[in-house]
Scaffold this motif. Sequence first.
Motif, mmCIF file in Angstrom:
data_model
loop_
_atom_site.group_PDB
_atom_site.id
_atom_site.type_symbol
_atom_site.label_atom_id
_atom_site.label_comp_id
_atom_site.label_asym_id
_atom_site.label_seq_id
_atom_site.Cartn_x
_atom_site.Cartn_y
_atom_site.Cartn_z
ATOM 1 N N TYR A 25 -2.757 0.313 -4.123
ATOM 2 C CA TYR A 25 -2.296 -0.976 -3.631
ATOM 3 C C TYR A 25 -2.000 -1.873 -4.814
ATOM 4 N N PHE A 26 -1.027 -2.788 -4.609
ATOM 5 C CA PHE A 26 -0.483 -3.498 -5.768
ATOM 6 C C PHE A 26 0.347 -4.692 -5.331
ATOM 7 N N VAL A 34 0.848 -1.190 0.000
ATOM 8 C CA VAL A 34 0.000 0.000 0.000
ATOM 9 C C VAL A 34 0.882 1.237 0.000
ATOM 10 N N VAL A 35 0.640 2.151 -0.929
ATOM 11 C CA VAL A 35 1.432 3.379 -1.011
ATOM 12 C C VAL A 35 1.068 4.305 0.143
ATOM 13 N N PHE A 79 0.560 -5.258 -11.510
ATOM 14 C CA PHE A 79 -0.769 -4.649 -11.504
ATOM 15 C C PHE A 79 -0.843 -3.668 -10.351
ATOM 16 N N TRP A 80 -1.755 -2.729 -10.457
ATOM 17 C CA TRP A 80 -2.085 -1.890 -9.309
ATOM 18 C C TRP A 80 -3.517 -1.394 -9.430
ATOM 19 N N ILE A 81 -4.037 -0.994 -8.275
ATOM 20 C CA ILE A 81 -5.386 -0.449 -8.184
ATOM 21 C C ILE A 81 -5.281 0.913 -7.502
ATOM 22 N N ASP A 82 -5.906 1.934 -8.112
ATOM 23 C CA ASP A 82 -5.906 3.278 -7.564
ATOM 24 C C ASP A 82 -7.347 3.651 -7.200
ATOM 25 N N PRO A 83 -7.703 3.606 -5.908
ATOM 26 C CA PRO A 83 -9.086 3.921 -5.517
ATOM 27 C C PRO A 83 -9.485 5.358 -5.838
ATOM 28 N N GLU A 142 -9.947 5.535 -9.573
ATOM 29 C CA GLU A 142 -10.770 4.401 -10.051
ATOM 30 C C GLU A 142 -10.083 3.655 -11.190
ATOM 31 N N LEU A 143 -8.799 3.409 -11.002
ATOM 32 C CA LEU A 143 -7.984 2.748 -12.018
ATOM 33 C C LEU A 143 -7.655 1.309 -11.632
ATOM 34 N N VAL A 144 -7.645 0.430 -12.629
ATOM 35 C CA VAL A 144 -7.044 -0.897 -12.526
ATOM 36 C C VAL A 144 -6.088 -1.023 -13.697
ATOM 37 N N VAL A 145 -4.822 -1.307 -13.414
ATOM 38 C CA VAL A 145 -3.785 -1.316 -14.441
ATOM 39 C C VAL A 145 -3.011 -2.624 -14.361
#
Length: 421
Positions: free
Chosen positions: A373-374, A357-358, A383-387, A390-393
């Motif tokens: 978080y990734f 978690v950043v 991969f990472w998710i940016d709440p 609203e990104l999923v990469v």
Amino acid sequence: MLRSFVLCLGAWAALSASVSAKDLPKVEPETVGLSSAKLEDLKKHFQGYVDSGKLAGLTTLVARQGKVAHFETYGDQDIAAGKAMGDEAVFRIYSMTKPITTAALMMLWEEGKFSLDDPVSKYLPSFADQRVFAGQDEDGFKTVPANREATILDLMRHTAGLSYGVFSDTPVDRSYRKNGVFSFGADDSIKTLTEKLGKEPLLYQPGGAWVYSLSVDVQGRLIEVLSGMELDEFFSKRIFKPLGMDDTGFYAEGDEQSRLVEMYALDEKKALVPYKGEFWQDFTVQPGVLSGGGGLVSTTEDYWRFSQMIANGGELDGVRLLKEKTVAMMRTNQLPGNLNGIAGGKQGLGFGLGFAVVQDPSVVKGQTNIGNYFWGGMANTIFWIDPKEELVVILMTNVLPSGIYPLRKDMRNKVYDALVH
């Protein structure tokens, strides 16, 4: 192991609601606040890795607000065969297995199968009465009793006193190798690993450090004990089928074998060659040891389905696997305050339950946000998710060693540059 590894009604409802992994909700980038031109720059940048011979092939995916705005394939999945990378290519995801395993264990937590502060030994007796490495002398190891037993929470946040045995060379790691923690016969399983591991000395007192470790493989064994299912069966019935992750499993089956991406490394001339080194594993056969820490293969589309379910707070396409509050716990730093995050805060990262978690974007390489978080895989899948955004990469490739190129940093910078609003 290095080679042979990584409620009925509710379940029926989930299976009935499952979706096809071919039905990605694709949209034009501008409809979700992304720039088509900037995403084209992203594509050109990663095509450069292929054109320069650094990568054989890869895929990149960017989703925002639950919609896929970018999904590209590059280069070849197999250079010698002249086989182009396809959008259904199957990758070895190694440690990107870990978030799936922890999510599975948290599903059992929601069902009341255990408490986070339960000692691991309550379910795996070999972890009782553990001792902690305290130095060496001419007579060998010196150990002291553990101040407290390692808990399941410790396993989930890598504070259980365990090490990995392959990524560092402490006396405890050498003990793992010397005592055959990774040596298995034809009939052995993840149970064998955890029984051996529980008898080894801990590297540090439980809760006293964050050390990347075999703890997620222990989580996999806990899933088996708590659910009464083999790990592959639990994953299939409770996660993969409900989410439509049709091409994810512990090995490539049937036509998946023709889509399995070749693993590459660089030779002494920096040319790509098929990898057959220490970590090579035949992912076309069923492994005996089902590694919850690094054993899965998957596609970009399948892994997006899992990631988007997590980003949505535990639900995808009407299928709910986890409660929103549970996912909120998982993506929140759970490390003891005295640790100040991973590596004492020097990386700007904490660790939740299954994810880094950043905490301090100024320390993290590349653009990012607090709360992202990734995790990633040994063969450079990321991969990472940016709440917030609203990104999923996701980026998938299969090349060793880990971190050979700054793919995560590059992907972060290109994706955040593409944000319009």
